[in-house]
Scaffold this motif. Structure first.
Motif, short mmCIF file in Angstrom:
data_model
loop_
_atom_site.label_atom_id
_atom_site.label_comp_id
_atom_site.label_asym_id
_atom_site.label_seq_id
_atom_site.Cartn_x
_atom_site.Cartn_y
_atom_site.Cartn_z
N ASP A 1 44.49 66.19 57.46
CA ASP A 1 43.16 65.58 57.32
C ASP A 1 42.10 66.37 58.08
O ASP A 1 42.40 67.02 59.09
N TYR B 1 51.10 65.45 53.01
CA TYR B 1 50.27 64.56 52.20
C TYR B 1 49.08 65.40 51.71
O TYR B 1 48.18 65.74 52.47
N ASN C 1 42.40 59.35 46.57
CA ASN C 1 41.57 60.57 46.49
C ASN C 1 41.03 60.83 45.08
O ASN C 1 40.07 61.59 44.92
N ARG D 1 49.23 63.33 62.24
CA ARG D 1 47.96 63.28 61.49
C ARG D 1 46.91 64.07 62.26
O ARG D 1 46.71 63.85 63.45
N ARG E 1 45.20 56.35 61.43
CA ARG E 1 45.66 55.40 60.42
C ARG E 1 46.67 56.09 59.51
O ARG E 1 46.80 57.31 59.52
N SER F 1 46.82 55.47 56.02
CA SER F 1 46.24 55.76 54.70
C SER F 1 47.25 55.73 53.55
O SER F 1 47.30 56.67 52.74
C1 IPE Z 1 44.65 60.90 53.53
O1 IPE Z 1 43.43 61.43 53.93
C2 IPE Z 1 45.16 61.61 52.32
C3 IPE Z 1 45.46 63.02 52.49
C4 IPE Z 1 45.43 63.70 53.61
C5 IPE Z 1 45.86 63.69 51.29
P1 IPE Z 1 42.05 60.74 53.51
O2 IPE Z 1 40.96 61.52 54.15
O3 IPE Z 1 41.98 60.54 52.07
O4 IPE Z 1 42.22 59.31 54.21
P2 IPE Z 1 41.14 58.22 54.61
O5 IPE Z 1 40.40 57.87 53.39
O6 IPE Z 1 40.27 58.82 55.65
O7 IPE Z 1 41.94 57.10 55.16
#
Ligand code: IPE
Ligand code: IPE
Ligand code: MG
Length: 250
Positions: free
Chosen positions: A21, A63, A69, A189, A195, A197
């Motif tokens: 992320d 992920y 997404n 993460r 979180r 997610s």
């Molecule tokens: C989670 O990240 C999904 C991936 C890393 C592929 P996001 O950026 O989409 O998650 P949120 O929306 O901040 O929870």
């Protein structure tokens, strides 16, 4: 002593799962479009894959794209899918060279046909590799995965293949997309968000969670080693007391 040399190779997690992320924020920080961040995240994927395989990690789940997404702006989704196709194509040779097997979890049929074909080809081409299994979570939602598992089990119950009183943790585990893989002992993460997610809700039930503020495109081998070292300094108690754990160790 280098960070890497501090790692106890006899106490590695078998399976590490990563929520990659922070690509968008990384790009924004430099006044660049979000997609620039996604492109630069590819190098981090290479680094963790290589670091994991070198060290002896057996499974790594990344992920890469969640079901949620799909709700991003269309141009960003398209750019991510294009990047997926070009990256897989470029990396197949390296995966084979390092004996890494590629697998996917998620609703792969939702992906554009070109991405599906590229993935199928890579999965087929790497299927006999045995050093590490790299699992890409694509169009993945853990809640959907659990619903699919419930459907499978219900169908088997209706058809008399399984008795309701025989449904247990193992039956559910065996109906998930991840049925061939052990649960991750460690989940990392990046980007400072704390979180899950919708990622591996069942499988992470007893995983150690590691959160780092580093944005994904900045994540390098040393950050990965730090996460492994942090994991190795934890006591996994599984509901027992510290004294009980000490006794099983000696
Ligand atoms: C989670 O990240 C999904 C991936 C890393 C592929 P996001 O950026 O989409 O998650 P949120 O929306 O901040 O929870
Ligand atoms: C993770 O980075 C990549 C995907 C979810 C595909 P983001 O794109 O979520 O970046 P941030 O969280 O917005 O910074
Ligand atoms: Mg994000």
């Amino acid at each position: 002593m280098e960070l890497k040399d501090k790692i106890d190779l006899n106490n590695l997690p078998q399976h590490v799962a990563i929520i990659m992320d922070g690509n968008g924020r990384w790009a924004k920080q430099q006044g660049k479009p979000r997609v620039f961040g996604h492109k630069n995240g590819v190098q981090s994927v290479r680094e963790v894959t290589e670091a994991g395989a070198e060290m002896g990690i057996k499974y790594m789940t990344l992920y890469a794209f969640s079901t949620e997404n799909w709700n991003r702006p269309k141009y960003e989704v398209t750019a991510l899918m294009t990047l997926l196709v070009s990256t897989i194509r470029k990396e197949i040779a390296t995966l084979n060279k390092n004996s890494i097997q590629l697998k996917t979890i998620g609703n792969i049929e939702m992906l554009p046909k070109a991405a599906q074909n590229e993935l199928l080809e890579a999965i087929e081409s790497t299927k006999n590799n045995s050093r590490m299994t790299l699992i890409l979570a694509l169009s993945y939602s853990s809640k959907s995965e659990i619903i699919d598992a419930v459907k499978t089990i219900t169908k088997n119950a209706v058809n008399g293949k399984i008795k309701i009183q025989d449904i247990n943790e193992e039956s559910l585990t065996n109906a998930l997309y991840t049925r061939e893989f052990p649960d991750p002992e460690l989940m990392i993460r990046t980007s400072g968000e704390k979180r899950i997610s919708n990622f591996l809700l069942w499988q992470l039930a007893y995983s150690e969670l590691y959160f780092t503020p580093v944005f994904w495109p900045d994540f390098r081998k040393n950050h990965f080693y730090e996460a492994i070292l942090n994991y190795q300094n934890r006591e996994r108690r599984f509901g027992m007391t510290s004294e009980q754990i000490d006794r099983t160790k000696s």
